[in-house]
Design a protein around this motif. Structure first.
Motif, short mmCIF file in Angstrom:
data_model
loop_
_atom_site.label_atom_id
_atom_site.label_comp_id
_atom_site.label_asym_id
_atom_site.label_seq_id
_atom_site.Cartn_x
_atom_site.Cartn_y
_atom_site.Cartn_z
N LEU A 85 1.11 -0.55 0.08
CA LEU A 85 0.18 0.02 0.04
C LEU A 85 0.84 1.24 0.27
CD1 LEU A 85 -2.53 -1.50 2.91
CD2 LEU A 85 -2.75 -1.44 0.33
N PRO A 86 0.09 2.15 -0.54
CA PRO A 86 0.67 3.12 -0.43
C PRO A 86 0.82 4.33 1.22
CG PRO A 86 -0.88 4.21 -1.37
CD PRO A 86 -1.02 2.26 -1.11
N ALA A 87 1.57 4.43 1.79
CA ALA A 87 2.51 5.39 3.07
C ALA A 87 0.92 6.76 2.67
CB ALA A 87 3.04 6.37 3.15
N ARG A 88 0.45 7.34 2.01
CA ARG A 88 -0.12 8.29 2.04
C ARG A 88 -0.39 8.83 0.41
NH1 ARG A 88 4.02 11.43 3.32
NH2 ARG A 88 3.72 10.76 5.55
N MET A 89 -1.77 8.93 0.40
CA MET A 89 -2.49 9.55 -1.08
C MET A 89 -2.91 10.65 -0.33
SD MET A 89 -5.14 5.92 -1.35
CE MET A 89 -5.68 7.11 -2.92
N LEU A 90 -2.70 11.79 -2.04
CA LEU A 90 -2.72 13.40 -2.26
C LEU A 90 -3.86 13.31 -2.56
CD1 LEU A 90 0.49 13.99 -1.67
CD2 LEU A 90 -0.58 13.88 0.38
N PHE A 91 -5.20 13.47 -2.28
CA PHE A 91 -5.89 14.35 -3.48
C PHE A 91 -5.51 16.35 -3.92
CE2 PHE A 91 -6.36 10.87 -1.25
CZ PHE A 91 -7.28 9.52 -2.55
N LEU A 92 -5.57 16.22 -4.66
CA LEU A 92 -6.32 17.46 -5.65
C LEU A 92 -6.88 18.27 -5.98
CD1 LEU A 92 -2.33 17.70 -4.53
CD2 LEU A 92 -2.56 19.18 -5.55
N ASN A 93 -6.78 19.33 -6.90
CA ASN A 93 -7.48 19.67 -7.57
C ASN A 93 -9.52 19.05 -8.10
OD1 ASN A 93 -8.88 20.75 -10.11
ND2 ASN A 93 -6.83 20.74 -10.94
N THR A 94 -9.44 18.24 -8.57
CA THR A 94 -10.97 17.84 -8.54
C THR A 94 -10.21 15.81 -7.84
OG1 THR A 94 -11.01 16.47 -10.93
CG2 THR A 94 -12.28 18.64 -10.86
N GLY A 95 -9.42 16.20 -7.82
CA GLY A 95 -9.45 14.79 -7.15
C GLY A 95 -10.37 14.67 -5.70
N VAL A 96 -10.40 15.75 -5.01
CA VAL A 96 -10.96 16.22 -3.60
C VAL A 96 -12.29 15.73 -3.09
CG1 VAL A 96 -9.51 17.61 -2.96
CG2 VAL A 96 -11.38 18.34 -4.13
N PHE A 97 -13.33 15.03 -4.71
CA PHE A 97 -14.66 15.45 -5.27
C PHE A 97 -14.69 13.66 -4.69
CE2 PHE A 97 -15.24 17.88 -8.87
CZ PHE A 97 -15.20 18.82 -7.82
N LEU A 98 -13.40 12.61 -4.45
CA LEU A 98 -12.95 11.14 -4.18
C LEU A 98 -12.95 11.51 -2.47
CD1 LEU A 98 -10.84 11.05 -6.79
CD2 LEU A 98 -12.99 9.63 -6.72
N THR A 99 -12.53 12.56 -2.16
CA THR A 99 -12.61 12.07 -0.36
C THR A 99 -13.81 12.97 -0.07
OG1 THR A 99 -11.97 14.26 0.05
CG2 THR A 99 -10.16 12.27 -0.35
N THR A 100 -14.60 13.53 -0.44
CA THR A 100 -15.98 14.52 0.13
C THR A 100 -17.03 13.34 0.03
OG1 THR A 100 -16.45 15.68 -2.07
CG2 THR A 100 -15.41 16.57 0.03
N GLU A 101 -18.58 13.81 0.99
CA GLU A 101 -19.79 13.43 0.32
C GLU A 101 -20.04 12.93 -0.94
OE1 GLU A 101 -23.54 16.01 1.82
OE2 GLU A 101 -22.59 15.48 3.60
N GLY A 102 -20.78 12.21 -0.75
CA GLY A 102 -21.39 11.48 -2.48
C GLY A 102 -20.23 10.71 -2.98
N SER A 103 -19.24 10.66 -3.24
CA SER A 103 -18.47 10.20 -3.05
C SER A 103 -18.67 7.99 -3.46
CB SER A 103 -16.97 10.01 -3.12
OG SER A 103 -15.59 9.33 -3.46
N ASP A 104 -18.23 7.68 -4.85
CA ASP A 104 -17.90 6.05 -4.80
C ASP A 104 -17.07 5.64 -3.79
OD1 ASP A 104 -21.11 5.70 -6.05
OD2 ASP A 104 -20.08 6.00 -7.97
N ALA A 105 -15.99 6.40 -4.01
CA ALA A 105 -14.95 5.57 -3.06
C ALA A 105 -14.70 5.85 -1.44
CB ALA A 105 -13.78 5.92 -4.19
N LEU A 106 -15.77 6.30 -1.24
CA LEU A 106 -15.68 6.83 0.61
C LEU A 106 -15.17 5.78 1.34
CD1 LEU A 106 -17.82 9.01 1.08
CD2 LEU A 106 -16.17 9.61 0.90
N GLU A 107 -15.55 4.37 0.92
CA GLU A 107 -15.49 3.98 1.87
C GLU A 107 -14.42 2.94 1.60
OE1 GLU A 107 -18.11 -0.89 2.47
OE2 GLU A 107 -19.35 0.36 1.37
N ALA A 108 -13.74 2.28 0.27
CA ALA A 108 -12.92 2.24 0.04
C ALA A 108 -11.70 2.93 0.41
CB ALA A 108 -12.48 2.01 -1.22
N LEU A 109 -11.91 4.12 0.37
CA LEU A 109 -10.46 5.19 1.13
C LEU A 109 -10.52 4.98 3.05
CD1 LEU A 109 -11.10 8.43 -0.83
CD2 LEU A 109 -8.97 7.06 -0.94
#
Length: 192
Positions: free
Chosen positions: A118-142
């Motif tokens: 696994l990576p040590a860190r995942m950095l989300f920038l620009n529209t990548g932040v949509f993945l870490t916010t409410e409504g994202s399909d990736a939230l459970e995995a993150l």
């Protein structure tokens, strides 16, 4: 011999299902749809030293996979000193249609849960932040990745720009200095 039905499963589920089964058994019969599922499972098994035989089964395929019973040799990798950091700058993966790009990114993040490194860190920038916010399909995995020790960080400026700061649901916020230092000190930085 155990039979596993992987028909009608979306990528990467057939490969992940077979991977898990091969960790416990040395011989499998796998039912697959034609096309990418058959090709992906066949390639996966052969890359791990398994013997694969294929036969037509109605509109799909039946693969018989036999492993040597010994753990598969890991692919040769370059030694990485320092942390592995993923820089995710979009909510999509690739340059094709938006819907496909979003599906690919979601599948990539979910598939990280099945990898041995696994990576040590995942950095989300620009529209990548949509993945870490409410409504994202990736939230459970993150959230699961965070529970496994992966640091999940979203750019605070990006969250403010998109008016999402109060909707952050995975990980925490960070700033450009921390992002720059993290990338420059990483043993391996991977941009998606």
């Amino acid at each position: 011999m155990t039979t596993i039905d992987c028909r009608n499963l979306a990528c990467p589920a057939p490969v992940i299902t077979v991977k898990k089964a091969l960790e416990e058994q040395t011989e499998l019969r796998v039912l697959l749809d034609d096309g990418a599922p058959r090709e992906n499972v066949t390639r996966f098994a052969r890359n791990r030293g398994c013997q694969v035989s294929e036969e037509r089964d109605g509109t799909g395929w039946a693969l018989t996979i036999v492993s040597s019973g010994e753990p598969a040799q890991k692919a040769a990798t370059t030694a990485v000193t320092g942390e592995r950091v993923l820089l995710i700058t979009s909510d999509r993966l690739g340059d094709g249609p938006e819907e496909l790009g979003r599906l690919l990114m979601k599948n990539f993040i979910h598939t990280l849960l099945e990898t041995s490194e696994l990576p040590a860190r995942m950095l989300f920038l620009n529209t990548g932040v949509f993945l870490t916010t409410e409504g994202s399909d990736a939230l459970e995995a993150l959230e699961k990745l965070g529970g496994m020790g992966v640091e999940i960080l979203s750019c605070g400026l990006c969250l403010d720009f998109f008016k999402l700061k109060d909707k952050l649901r995975a990980g925490g916020t960070t700033n450009m200095l921390t992002i720059a230092e993290s990338l420059l000190s990483a043993g391996q930085a991977i941009r998606l």
